[in-house]
Each structure stands twice: as structure tokens, then as C-alpha cells.
Design an enzyme around this catalytic site. Structure first.
Site, mmCIF file in Angstrom:
data_model
loop_
_atom_site.group_PDB
_atom_site.id
_atom_site.type_symbol
_atom_site.label_atom_id
_atom_site.label_comp_id
_atom_site.label_asym_id
_atom_site.label_seq_id
_atom_site.Cartn_x
_atom_site.Cartn_y
_atom_site.Cartn_z
ATOM 1 N N LYS A 277 -8.750 9.988 -13.491
ATOM 2 C CA LYS A 277 -9.764 9.035 -13.004
ATOM 3 C C LYS A 277 -9.863 9.240 -11.494
ATOM 4 C CE LYS A 277 -10.769 5.545 -11.225
ATOM 5 N NZ LYS A 277 -11.608 5.558 -9.984
ATOM 6 N N SER B 3 -4.237 3.389 -1.863
ATOM 7 C CA SER B 3 -3.762 2.445 -0.851
ATOM 8 C C SER B 3 -2.543 1.672 -1.376
ATOM 9 C CB SER B 3 -4.888 1.486 -0.483
ATOM 10 O OG SER B 3 -5.318 0.809 -1.645
ATOM 11 N N GLU C 61 -14.393 6.973 -7.353
ATOM 12 C CA GLU C 61 -15.820 6.829 -7.680
ATOM 13 C C GLU C 61 -16.703 7.144 -6.469
ATOM 14 O OE1 GLU C 61 -13.551 4.601 -7.278
ATOM 15 O OE2 GLU C 61 -14.324 2.836 -6.219
ATOM 16 N N PHE D 152 -10.186 8.764 -2.571
ATOM 17 C CA PHE D 152 -11.393 9.482 -2.143
ATOM 18 C C PHE D 152 -11.100 10.587 -1.142
ATOM 19 C CE2 PHE D 152 -11.091 6.625 1.515
ATOM 20 C CZ PHE D 152 -11.481 7.454 2.544
ATOM 21 N N CYS E 99 -3.801 10.699 4.663
ATOM 22 C CA CYS E 99 -2.598 9.865 4.560
ATOM 23 C C CYS E 99 -1.499 10.392 5.460
ATOM 24 C CB CYS E 99 -2.108 9.817 3.129
ATOM 25 S SG CYS E 99 -1.710 11.449 2.527
HETATM 26 P P1 NAD Z 1 -7.834 3.018 -3.174
HETATM 27 O O1 NAD Z 1 -6.487 2.442 -3.390
HETATM 28 O O2 NAD Z 1 -8.944 2.098 -2.824
HETATM 29 O O3 NAD Z 1 -8.313 3.785 -4.505
HETATM 30 C C1 NAD Z 1 -7.515 4.754 -5.147
HETATM 31 C C2 NAD Z 1 -7.905 4.817 -6.617
HETATM 32 O O4 NAD Z 1 -7.635 3.546 -7.228
HETATM 33 C C3 NAD Z 1 -9.379 5.112 -6.865
HETATM 34 O O5 NAD Z 1 -9.492 5.966 -7.980
HETATM 35 C C4 NAD Z 1 -9.967 3.736 -7.143
HETATM 36 O O6 NAD Z 1 -11.085 3.782 -8.001
HETATM 37 C C5 NAD Z 1 -8.816 3.025 -7.826
HETATM 38 N N1 NAD Z 1 -8.833 1.571 -7.595
HETATM 39 C C6 NAD Z 1 -9.327 0.924 -6.510
HETATM 40 N N2 NAD Z 1 -9.159 -0.407 -6.648
HETATM 41 C C7 NAD Z 1 -8.538 -0.592 -7.831
HETATM 42 C C8 NAD Z 1 -8.080 -1.754 -8.543
HETATM 43 N N3 NAD Z 1 -8.229 -2.978 -8.036
HETATM 44 N N4 NAD Z 1 -7.481 -1.578 -9.728
HETATM 45 C C9 NAD Z 1 -7.325 -0.357 -10.244
HETATM 46 N N5 NAD Z 1 -7.742 0.778 -9.631
HETATM 47 C C10 NAD Z 1 -8.326 0.667 -8.440
HETATM 48 O O7 NAD Z 1 -7.678 4.182 -2.091
HETATM 49 P P2 NAD Z 1 -8.837 5.033 -1.390
HETATM 50 O O8 NAD Z 1 -9.564 4.166 -0.421
HETATM 51 O O9 NAD Z 1 -9.610 5.790 -2.399
HETATM 52 O O10 NAD Z 1 -7.947 6.110 -0.602
HETATM 53 C C11 NAD Z 1 -7.404 5.889 0.662
HETATM 54 C C12 NAD Z 1 -5.970 5.395 0.570
HETATM 55 O O11 NAD Z 1 -5.176 6.349 -0.129
HETATM 56 C C13 NAD Z 1 -5.303 5.251 1.935
HETATM 57 O O12 NAD Z 1 -4.527 4.076 1.919
HETATM 58 C C14 NAD Z 1 -4.417 6.473 2.034
HETATM 59 O O13 NAD Z 1 -3.296 6.349 2.888
HETATM 60 C C15 NAD Z 1 -3.998 6.630 0.614
HETATM 61 N N6 NAD Z 1 -3.546 7.985 0.341
HETATM 62 C C16 NAD Z 1 -2.209 8.178 0.200
HETATM 63 C C17 NAD Z 1 -1.722 9.449 -0.025
HETATM 64 C C18 NAD Z 1 -0.264 9.686 -0.182
HETATM 65 O O14 NAD Z 1 0.094 10.775 -0.571
HETATM 66 N N7 NAD Z 1 0.611 8.731 0.081
HETATM 67 C C19 NAD Z 1 -2.618 10.523 -0.141
HETATM 68 C C20 NAD Z 1 -3.978 10.288 -0.012
HETATM 69 C C21 NAD Z 1 -4.428 8.997 0.224
#
Ligand code: NAD
Length: 494
Positions: free
Chosen positions: A172, A225, A175, A148, A280
Site C-alpha cells: 500500500k 511518521s 496515495e 510519500f 527521513c
Molecule cells: P504518513 O505516516 O503520513 O504515511 C505513511 C503511510 O501511512 C502512507 O501509506 C499513508 O497512506 C498511511 N497512513 C497515513 N495515515 C494513516 C492512518 N491514520 N492510518 C493508517 N495508515 C495511514 O507519512 P508520510 O507523510 O507519507 O511520510 C513522511 C514521514 O515518513 C516522515 O515522518 C518521515 O520521517 C517518515 N519516514 C521515515 C523513514 C524511516 O526510515 N524511518 C523513511 C521515510 C520516511
């Protein structure tokens, strides 16, 4: 309330049997519904991407580049409109949203020049009359799953290079703020990208798992994450796909006793609280070396009072709300729990009052933090800055190298030798020297180490060309028929 639909084969579609809410985090009011894709809808998107692949793969490199030149123009022209969409669903302030878009444009610029990096190699006369050349061919259909916190930039990290390399994509997005991805897909279409090359499906685990399990999807790029990144990496690679899965972070900023204290405090405040800490590459731990700690904590604390927190559409706001009410409450719980863990809460932002129902929280500073405390061990992803006090440079390096996250880090010093040694010693993927958020420009690649990246390719830039292409090596001979003979030995070039 409007419904945000998928974008499949150039058209917006949705059966919308399942949906989710999309809020304006600054008001706390739901403003849209977003369709959650069924297995069948994701399969349609994958089928559209598969059908578009032969035509796009065969499209000349210069014609592909044309799309990216036009896309860059459109993104610049409509940056304000796109920034407003970002702010309304993510909450970040408009200037920060514009900054995100401009960093995403760097990936589009890189893709426009990709013809240079898609060159193969050629060796003449490796044996008498025998030449060898190598090719870079697209991997096929790519699944792109994004978080997000950067709803424009992170999708562009993936789709720009993937498409420029001749692949087709099913994206994808998160959401929680899905509109920007649809805006981007329409802009690609306006720039001349054929239908089916970029498809967008919204939703949750159902959509993601369908992408991970589809035999037609050949590579998966994920950013999110750490627990989800790890599970995506395991499932997609078990299914035989290429995977790069970027995870969470806990970024340390080391301040040496010789650093410019005022500059370091400015940098720490900017990098810790910008975008409400939901980056991040945000600085979440300040490592104060030697006797710098008391002055540094005071310099940071004095700056925090002046920060303006409010609706991102207000030009006076420097920091907006968090993404959801639940996330805001979770972030606040780390601050309220820190004192019980033995840390000192210097500034408690959780007590700050805000008008309305927006997902706001104030900025917090927690001193005397140590490994083993939740406030240190967990990725908080909010406006909470911890201070760890250490005696020496060596202790600072040992602290950072013991952390399971290794996305970014920075050192603030006036000593070139110390900075160079830090660059040599530190086990982290991206390093800043007097730069608190060292996100590489689009001509380099981005990626952490350890639990911040599963897979072996960093994202965007030159490493993305490696990730989104397969090499093929061709050995050629044009013999004179009179030279033909039978030889059952293994061919030697000597
Ligand atoms: P998230 O892991 O909750 O979600 C990321 C994506 O995965 C979304 O599209 C979500 O719909 C999907 N998702 C969530 N749960 C899932 C599941 N159980 N199975 C399959 N898909 C699933 O992350 P977020 O809260 O949207 O974003 C924040 C996180 O992203 C933080 O941990 C941040 O550090 C990380 N981030 C990392 C970088 C990097 O380059 N390392 C960059 C941006 C964000």
C-alpha cells in the site's frame, strides 16, 4: 484525467468508488485521480497473495534470484522513465530521483544474492546417530505500507527481501505519489514474477486497517511518521503479526571546533535542503560546539543564497517543491513561529516568491534554537535547518540522547578519538563520521532507535532475512530397528 488503479493478481483493477487527487507539486495542478481501495478490494489482493504463496514458496532459490537479476536490468534500463514519474508526483529534482532509484537497486542486488543468507545450519552427531539442522521458511503474506518521500526506494526496501525470502506481498504505497509502485509491480511482472506474488492497493486508512486486521497477513512492514508508525505497530502486533514500523526523525549533525568548517557547511547545506528536507535522514539540527557557531552559521548562510529552487524537471534546479500545499504552509509556520519562541531567523525562506502555483518554499536557517521550542521539538520535514549552540562535546551528546527521535546522526571532526567516543556514546541507530546522511548500503540494515522505529528488526539487508523468515529446527535420527526401545525419560544427549 487518468485513473491510477490497483494491481491485483497481475492486472490493473479498480471499482473507484472513492478516489483521491494526485498533484504535480511543481505546478500545483492535479494530474491524476488515484483509486482508494475498499475493504473488498484489499481482501481480493490478500486472497491473490495467499493463493500465490504455495507456488512461490516452492519456487527454487535460483529461479527466484533470476527474477531479481532481470529486475535489476530493467530498473537500470528504465531508470530515466521511472525518475520522471517520481519527479512529476513527488517534486524532487530528476538527479535526486535517479539517486533514489539507484539506492533501491541495491536492495534488488541484495535480493538476487539471498540464496547465501537463506542457508540454515547443520550440526552432525549432537548425540550418537542424531543430527540437527535449521531452516528459514517464509512467514507468508506480508503487508507493506510506505510513505510519500521515497516512492521507489522504500517499497524496494521491503518487497525485494520479502519476495526473495519466498513470501507474497500486498503493498500500500502513499496515495500522494502512487504511480511509481504500479510501475515497479509491472517491472517485476516483466522480470518473470508470477501473478499474485506482488499486489498493490492504493488508498488510506481503510486499506491499511484491512491489511492490519487480516488473519492471512502474517507480517507488516511500515515506514512513515511516528504517530502512524506507533498505531500500526500496536494494532498489527495486537493481531498477532510480526511488525517493524519505522517512524519520523530529527537528525542532528554535530560540528566540533576542529572540524573542516567549509566541508561541514557544504555537508549541512546538502543534507538539510536536498529533496526539500523531505528525507527521513535529512539533517534538521546543526549542533555547533564551542566557538565554531558564528563562523559555521555564516558559512551555511553564504551557501544558501546560491541554491536554485525550481521545477524538478529543470536540470538547473537543485531543490524542488514540497509534496502538498498544506505541508508547505505547515513547514512555513515553523519558521514564522520561531522568532516568537526566542530563536533567531537568519534566513527566512518563507518570504521567497515563486512564479505559478507550485508548492515551493525557500530554504530557512534558524539560530539559537533550544529544546522546548516547536521548531526543535517537532519533525518539520521541510527545508528548515536549526542551529543549537552548545559548550562541549558532552553537552552535544546529552542533547541528542535526550531527543525522542533517534534515526540518524553525524559528527564532523578531525579527531579520530572524538569520533570513536561519539560512536560509543550516542543513542541513535545510524551514525555518520564526516558523513551527513549515513544511510547504510544494501548489504547492511537500516533503522533508528526510540520513536524512530517500533519493533526489533531494522529494515532491508541481513535483518530483513530474519524479519521475513521463520526458523524451524529439525532433529533427525535414522535408527537401526534393532536399537528401538521404550524410554519414558526426557531425551538426553549426554
Ligand atoms: P504518513 O505516516 O503520513 O504515511 C505513511 C503511510 O501511512 C502512507 O501509506 C499513508 O497512506 C498511511 N497512513 C497515513 N495515515 C494513516 C492512518 N491514520 N492510518 C493508517 N495508515 C495511514 O507519512 P508520510 O507523510 O507519507 O511520510 C513522511 C514521514 O515518513 C516522515 O515522518 C518521515 O520521517 C517518515 N519516514 C521515515 C523513514 C524511516 O526510515 N524511518 C523513511 C521515510 C520516511
Amino acid at each position: 484525467m487518468s485513473l491510477i488503479r490497483h494491481f491485483i493478481n497481475g492486472r490493473e483493477v479498480a471499482d473507484a468508488e472513492r478516489t483521491g487527487p494526485v498533484f504535480n507539486p511543481a505546478t500545483g495542478v492535479q494530474q491524476h485521480e488515484v483509486a482508494f481501495a475498499s475493504v473488498g478490494e484489499v481482501e481480493q489482493a490478500i486472497a491473490a497473495a495467499s493463493a500465490a504463496l504455495p507456488g512461490w514458496r516452492a519456487t527454487g532459490l535460483i529461479r527466484r534470484a533470476d527474477v531479481f537479476f532481470k529486475l535489476r536490468h530493467l530498473l537500470v534500463e528504465r531508470q530515466g522513465e521511472l525518475a520522471a514519474i517520481l519527479t512529476s508526483e513527488h517534486g524532487k529534482v530528476l538527479s535526486d530521483a535517479a539517486g533514489e532509484i539507484s539506492r533501491g537497486i541495491e536492495n534488488v542486488e541484495f535480493a538476487a544474492g539471498l540464496v547465501h543468507l537463506l542457508k540454515g545450519e547443520h550440526s552432525e552427531q549432537v548425540a550418537r546417530g542424531v543430527d540437527v539442522h535449521s531452516l528459514k521458511q517464509p512467514v507468508g503474506v506480508v503487508g507493506a505500507i510506505t510513505p510519500f518521500n521515497f516512492p521507489v526506494m522504500v517499497p524496494l526496501w521491503m518487497v525485494a527481501s520479502a519476495i526473495a525470502c519466498g513470501n507474497t506481498v500486498v503493498l500500500k504505497p502513499s496515495e500522494k505519489d502512487p504511480s511509481a509502485a504500479i510501475f515497479l509491480a509491472k517491472l517485476f511482472q516483466e522480470a518473470g514474477l508470477p501473478d499474485g506474488v506482488l499486489n498493490v492497493v492504493h488508498g488510506d486508512k481503510v486499506a491499511v486497517d484491512t491489511i492490519l486486521d487480516s488473519p492471512e497477513v502474517r507480517a507488516v512492514s511500515f515506514v512513515g511518521s511516528t504517530p502512524i508508525a506507533k498505531s500500526i505497530y500496536e494494532r498489527a502486533s495486537a493481531n498477532g503479526k510480526r511488525v517493524q514500523a519505522l517512524g519520523g526523525a530529527k537528525n542532528h549533525m554535530v560540528v566540533m571546533p576542529d572540524a573542516d568548517l567549509e566541508g561541514a557547511a557544504d555537508a549541512a547545506v546538502s543534507a538539510a535542503y536536498g529533496s526539500a528536507g523531505e528525507r527521513c535522514m535529512a539533517v534538521s539540527v546543526l549542533v555547533a560546539v564551542g566557538d565554531v557557531a558564528d563562523d559555521l552559521v555564516e558559512a551555511v548562510r553564504s551557501r544558501m543564497r546560491a541554491l536554485k529552487i525550481g521545477d524538478g524537471t529543470d536540470a538547473a534546479s537543485e531543490m524542488g517543491p514540497l509534496i502538498t500545499r498544506e505541508h508547505r504552509d505547515k513547514v512555513a509556520s515553523y519558521v514564522t513561529g520561531a522568532a516568537a519562541e526566542g530563536a533567531t531567523v537568519v534566513v527566512d525562506g518563507t518570504t521567497q516568491q515563486f512564479d505559478g502555483d507550485g508548492f515551493f518554499v525557500g530554504v530557512s536557517l534558524v539560530d539559537h534554537v533550544k529544546p522546548g521550542m516547536k521548531v526543535y521539538d517537532d519533525e518539520i520535514f521541510g527545508p528548515v535547518l536549526s542551529v543549537v549552540r552548545v559548550e562541549s562535546y558532552e553537552e552535544a551528546v546529552a542533547l541528542i540522547n535526550a531527543n525522542s527521535f533517534a534515526n540518524g546522526t553525524a559528527i564532523f571532526t578531525r579527531d579520530g578519538g572524538t569520533a570513536r567516543q561519539f560512536e560509543f556514546d550516542i543513542e541513535v541507530g545510524m551514525v555518520g563520521v564526516n558523513v551527513p546522511i549515513p544511510v547504510p548500503i544494501g548489504a547492511y540494515s537500516f533503522g533508528g532507535w526510540k520513536n524512530s522505529l517500533f519493533g526489533d528488526s531494522h529494515i532491508y539487508g541481513p535483518e530483513s532475512v530474519h524479519f521475513y523468515t521463520r526458523s524451524k529446527v529439525v532433529t533427525t535420527r535414522w535408527p537401526n530397528p534393532s536399537e528401538s526401545q521404550i524410554n519414558l525419560g526426557f531425551p538426553s544427549n549426554h
